[in-house]
Design a protein around this motif. Structure first.
Motif, PDB file in Angstrom:
ATOM      1  N   GLY A   1       0.736  -1.175   0.178  1.00  0.00           N
ATOM      2  CA  GLY A   1       0.013  -0.098  -0.158  1.00  0.00           C
ATOM      3  C   GLY A   1       0.811   1.275   0.026  1.00  0.00           C
ATOM      4  O   GLY A   1       0.232   2.328   0.276  1.00  0.00           O
TER       5      GLY A   1
ATOM      6  N   PRO B   1      -5.426  -3.128  -2.169  1.00  0.00           N
ATOM      7  CA  PRO B   1      -4.203  -2.233  -2.473  1.00  0.00           C
ATOM      8  C   PRO B   1      -4.785  -1.653  -3.742  1.00  0.00           C
ATOM      9  O   PRO B   1      -5.701  -1.683  -4.350  1.00  0.00           O
ATOM     10  N   ILE B   2      -3.659  -0.649  -4.174  1.00  0.00           N
ATOM     11  CA  ILE B   2      -3.980   0.131  -5.531  1.00  0.00           C
ATOM     12  C   ILE B   2      -4.156  -0.493  -6.435  1.00  0.00           C
ATOM     13  O   ILE B   2      -5.132  -0.194  -7.352  1.00  0.00           O
TER      14      ILE B   2
ATOM     15  N   CYS C   1      -8.846   0.333   2.598  1.00  0.00           N
ATOM     16  CA  CYS C   1      -7.457   0.400   1.657  1.00  0.00           C
ATOM     17  C   CYS C   1      -6.437   0.160   2.447  1.00  0.00           C
ATOM     18  O   CYS C   1      -6.368   0.627   3.825  1.00  0.00           O
TER      19      CYS C   1
ATOM     20  N   VAL D   1      -2.539   4.144   0.410  1.00  0.00           N
ATOM     21  CA  VAL D   1      -3.110   4.101  -0.882  1.00  0.00           C
ATOM     22  C   VAL D   1      -4.216   5.428  -0.961  1.00  0.00           C
ATOM     23  O   VAL D   1      -4.107   6.018  -2.025  1.00  0.00           O
TER      24      VAL D   1
END
Length: 352
Positions: free
Chosen positions: A35, A70-71, A93, A97
């Motif tokens: 993250g 995660p992204i 998140c 993130v």
């Protein structure tokens, strides 16, 4: 799958997995599930089978609670939410993130739009468990967990009833995993996406600048992949916005009024000066001094490069990337030899 199974492996398992990733050349050292990266470091990620699996698994579901997102998987979650209905999805998140979204024009404005429309609610919390995976998607009838070794992540599904897409059927496991996900989400910290929503971004652009600029920006955002033209890319989002404004002869002051912290808040207004100069140095735009009464003259942005002027909005990124790829001298200007070579007919250019 039990509620514990929905989590990740132990610390020892994570350590051995990291060691294997670092020593085995066939496995990537990072699969972008952490993250702390910038969005542009992770996305776009072509042919991402895990993201495709997440979107397919979540589309059409209701009351989703996600933890450890995660992204890398955030665009898939947004795409699935667009194909779903019902109450807002609760998304926790991974740390870093939401902060990274403040420097990602494309993904940041898309997430902010979903939040503003109450389609999702975003928080920041630790991933589920400490080893590989750590990401869980739960709804009343099904749970999906990211599992598998680093570099070979997959999605494991458990459903309440018979589900052709789920490997297991275990109502108690689904209920337990959902309870765990809800508890993790409730414990996560509320987070604000420091980017304007697409709606606000475009509405303010029409008010402060004009419809032509806003139409260009809308078409451009629709054509870009998440991760393109972020704050940390070679050609950043600020440069892109200055170039768009120059295509319509806007005052630099008006652009900064719209985009700065007193406007939609993409970035501080003073940060755009370097981007304007970079475009001038590369002979894409010029800054024309315009007397506006007492005080310092204003600068009007004007595109002077034919390719930039004639390009459709979605073609502007290609024009900018091409020009910024040319070598420059110590002052940041395109070297004369590179500039001349670029203007010669293709049949006269040297080949080696």
């Amino acid at each position: 799958m039990t509620a514990d199974d929905a989590g990740a492996e132990t610390d020892a398992g994570a350590a051995s997995d990291d060691a294997a990733a670092a020593t085995d050349g066939s496995v990537a050292a990072s699969d972008d599930l952490g993250g702390t990266s910038e969005v542009a470091d992770v996305l776009p990620r072509p042919a991402d089978t895990l993201a495709e699996a997440v979107e397919a698994a979540l589309a059409g579901r209701s009351a989703v609670v996600a933890v450890g997102v995660p992204i890398r998987l955030l665009p898939a979650v947004l795409a699935a939410r667009e194909r779903s209905s019902g109450p807002p999805w609760r998304i926790a998140c991974r740390p870093g993130v939401v902060d990274a979204l403040s420097r990602a024009l494309v993904l940041g404005t898309a997430v902010a739009e979903a939040v503003e429309n109450d389609e999702i609610r975003v928080r920041t919390g630790e991933p589920l468990g400490h080893g590989t995976g750590g990401t869980l998607f739960a709804s009343p009838d099904r749970v999906d967990a990211v599992v598998g070794p680093r570099g070979d992540r997959t999605l494991a599904a458990t459903a309440v009833d018979t589900d052709s897409a789920a490997a297991d059927t275990d109502p108690k496991a689904v209920d337990g995993a959902r309870t765990t996900a809800e508890a993790r989400y409730d414990a996560a910290s509320p987070a604000t996406v420091e980017m304007p929503s697409r709606t606000r971004l475009l509405a303010d652009a029409r008010e402060v600048l004009d419809d032509r600029f806003a139409d260009d920006l809308e078409a451009l955002l629709a054509s870009l992949e998440p991760g393109e033209f972020g704050r940390t890319t070679e050609v950043p989002d600020r440069t892109l916005l200055v170039a768009l404004a120059a295509r319509h002869d806007h005052l630099f002051r008006d652009l900064r009024t719209w985009v700065g912290t007193d406007g939609v808040g993409i970035a501080p207004a003073q940060e755009f000066t370097g981007d304007r100069q970079a475009l001038v140095d590369r002979e894409l735009i010029e800054s024309i001094k315009v007397p506006m009464g007492p005080g310092r003259p204003m600068l009007r942005l004007r595109a002077v490069d034919d390719a930039l002027l004639r390009a459709r909005a979605e073609e502007v990124p290609s024009v900018l990337r091409g020009r910024f790829a040319l070598p420059t001298d110590a002052d940041g200007r395109i070297r004369e030899d590179a500039s001349r070579e670029g203007r010669r007919p293709v049949w006269e250019r040297r080949r080696w």
